[in-house]
Design an enzyme around this catalytic site. Structure first.
Site, short mmCIF file in Angstrom:
data_model
loop_
_atom_site.label_atom_id
_atom_site.label_comp_id
_atom_site.label_asym_id
_atom_site.label_seq_id
_atom_site.Cartn_x
_atom_site.Cartn_y
_atom_site.Cartn_z
N GLN A 282 -0.56 -23.68 3.34
CA GLN A 282 -1.32 -23.07 4.42
C GLN A 282 -1.56 -24.10 5.53
O GLN A 282 -1.81 -25.28 5.25
CB GLN A 282 -2.65 -22.54 3.90
CG GLN A 282 -2.52 -21.37 2.94
CD GLN A 282 -2.18 -20.08 3.66
OE1 GLN A 282 -2.34 -19.96 4.87
NE2 GLN A 282 -1.70 -19.10 2.91
N TYR A 313 4.49 -14.67 -5.42
CA TYR A 313 4.75 -15.39 -4.18
C TYR A 313 3.82 -16.59 -4.15
O TYR A 313 3.06 -16.81 -3.21
CB TYR A 313 4.53 -14.50 -2.95
CG TYR A 313 5.24 -13.16 -3.03
CD1 TYR A 313 6.59 -13.04 -2.64
CD2 TYR A 313 4.60 -12.03 -3.48
CE1 TYR A 313 7.24 -11.82 -2.70
CE2 TYR A 313 5.24 -10.79 -3.55
CZ TYR A 313 6.56 -10.70 -3.16
OH TYR A 313 7.20 -9.50 -3.22
N GLU A 337 7.71 -17.82 -7.57
CA GLU A 337 8.01 -18.21 -6.19
C GLU A 337 9.52 -18.16 -5.98
O GLU A 337 10.29 -18.59 -6.84
CB GLU A 337 7.49 -19.62 -5.90
CG GLU A 337 7.97 -20.24 -4.60
CD GLU A 337 7.65 -19.41 -3.38
OE1 GLU A 337 8.50 -19.35 -2.47
OE2 GLU A 337 6.56 -18.80 -3.32
N ASP A 382 0.45 -12.61 -2.85
CA ASP A 382 0.38 -13.32 -1.56
C ASP A 382 1.77 -13.35 -0.93
O ASP A 382 2.40 -14.41 -0.82
CB ASP A 382 -0.14 -14.74 -1.80
CG ASP A 382 -0.31 -15.53 -0.51
OD1 ASP A 382 -0.33 -14.91 0.57
OD2 ASP A 382 -0.40 -16.77 -0.58
N CYS A 409 -0.86 -11.96 5.41
CA CYS A 409 -0.82 -12.62 6.72
C CYS A 409 -0.31 -11.68 7.81
O CYS A 409 -0.17 -12.09 8.96
CB CYS A 409 0.04 -13.87 6.66
SG CYS A 409 1.76 -13.57 6.20
#
Length: 454
Positions: A282, A313, A337, A382, A409
């Site tokens: 981030q 994720y 991931e 995420d 996001c």
């Protein structure tokens, strides 16, 4: 359309427009002769002159940038970054730098506009009416100061001009604009003074300066035929504690460490993470702890010692660590991931945590092997900007965890995914929105989703 009208509306021409509401993507919606025009660098209600940047005659909508303000909004202020100021850029005969498209808007109004976008997307794509408030995020835990929305980026990506100068792209353009100090970047990044370097032979560079104060890392992508030795003079201009890696045909596909370490150390709420130059983290200095706290709040009642949980994720494992602490040695965390480099970062971080299984691969494919009814008690979801997608949503509906913390996001992809959850009977039990990208249109949300009650 007549030939004269085509010429009048060609890219580069200007139109006088009254701007309407904000739209997803940071544009204001205007209309010209019945056609929608998405306009950047404006505010709702303003009367402006806007230069067309994308205006094909057959297109269903056009794009434009504000180049003059005839009737300004009361929420307009001087832009925080001259290079990103559309008005000054137009007068200088160049496009504005991308990445600070809300820099001309007062912070409170930025957050109101972002909240309006989230609410509009939820209503349009998920059939849900909800008042949303976007929360400010202070730069430091012991202070309520958000630094006026500046100095928050701990990671920045730059390009390099043909003359070897540090640069950034204009929005939706290959045009490169030389840059100096970046107001959104942390002091630690600007202190490197990368704009003073001769970057001939370098195509782009990424810089990470962790908020915890550990050593910065710069990753240089070299042009064809340029060897890592080219960086000798460049590194001599940087502080000795700065680590550096090189990527390019003569350096290998994976970053080659040329000084110091090829990774940075991140610390979040007492937990340690290792993140390489190709890994994901981030970018707001307070985002990791803010999002971890919100995700754990969203999973309240679903986490317990011995539980089975998933971090989907997962990136470098930001959420994996607190999930592992919550379920303990008797529990299990599936950390998934897709990016190989980022997945390797997670493996390094959790190599001594047997309760954590780090799996590299596409989430929907991993869930086919490890999912199914009753597979998880709780999930952190995420996804990237494109969202989780229909298949992943359906797999999670089948797994039926007690709660999902959906970290998003992008309001549009989140609302679309939420719509699919709602069709399956799931409930949105809570939503928080955070202003983790001040001066831009981006906003981060954390939602608590729960399955139908029996």
């Amino acid at each position: 359309m007549s030939p004269g009208t085509e010429q009048e509306n060609a890219p580069g021409r200007t139109l006088e427009l009254r701007l309407g509401p904000v739209a997803h993507g940071g544009h204001m919606v205007a209309r010209h002769e019945g056609r929608v025009v998405f306009v950047r660098h404006g505010l709702p209600g303003e009367l402006v002159r806007a230069e067309l940047t994308d205006a094909a005659p057959e297109a269903t909508f056009w794009r434009a940038d504000v180049v003059d303000v005839l009737e300004p909004s009361t929420h307009r202020r001087d832009h925080v970054w001259d290079l990103a100021d559309s008005l000054k850029a137009h007068r200088a005969g160049r496009p504005p730098v991308g990445g600070a498209e809300f820099g001309h808007i007062a912070l409170d109004e930025q957050r109101r506009l972002k909240a309006a976008v989230v609410s509009e997307q939820l209503e349009r794509l998920a059939g849900l009416e909800l008042d949303v408030e976007v929360e400010p995020v202070a730069l430091r835990e012991d202070s309520g100061d958000d630094a006026g929305g500046l100095a928050w980026r701990t990671r920045c990506s730059f390009s390099v001009t043909a003359e070897g100068r540090l640069a950034m792209h204009a929005h939706r353009s290959e045009t490169l604009i030389p840059v100096g100090p970046m107001p959104l970047a942390t002091e630690e990044i600007n202190r490197l003074r990368l704009w003073e370097l001769d970057l001939d032979g370098v195509e782009r560079l990424e810089v990470a300066a962790p908020a915890c104060g550990s050593a910065p890392l710069v990753v240089f992508t070299l042009a064809d035929g340029v060897a890592p030795s080219r960086l000798t003079d460049v590194l001599a201009r940087l502080s000795p504690e700065v680590s550096a890696s090189a990527v390019g045909p003569d350096a290998g596909r994976a970053p080659l460490t040329v000084r110091g370490r090829g990774s940075v150390s991140e610390r979040v709420l007492g937990r340690h993470y290792t993140v390489t130059g190709e890994g994901f983290w981030q970018i707001h200095r307070r985002a990791p702890e803010t999002l971890v706290a919100a995700a754990l709040e969203a999973l309240d009642g679903a986490l317990a010692p011995g539980g089975q949980v998933a971090d989907l994720y997962a990136g470098a494992g930001l959420f994996t660590a607190p999930l592992a602490d919550a379920v303990g040695p008797a529990g299990h965390v599936l950390s998934v991931e897709g990016a190989p480099g980022t997945s390797r970062d997670a493996r390094r971080t959790f190599k001594r945590r047997p309760e954590v299984a780090v799996v590299q691969g596409r989430v929907e494919r991993v869930l086919r092997r490890h999912g199914g009814a009753g597979a998880f008690d709780a999930v952190v979801l995420d996804p990237p900007r494109a969202g989780a997608g229909r298949e992943t949503v359906h797999q999670l509906v089948e797994a039926a965890p007690r709660a999902i913390a959906y970290v998003a996001c992008d309001p549009a992809s989140f609302a679309r995914d939420l719509g699919w959850f709602r069709k399956a009977g799931w409930q949105l039990e809570g939503l928080r929105a955070f202003d983790l990208y001040p001066m831009t249109h981006h906003v981060e949300t954390v939602a608590r989703l729960t399955p139908p009650r029996a």
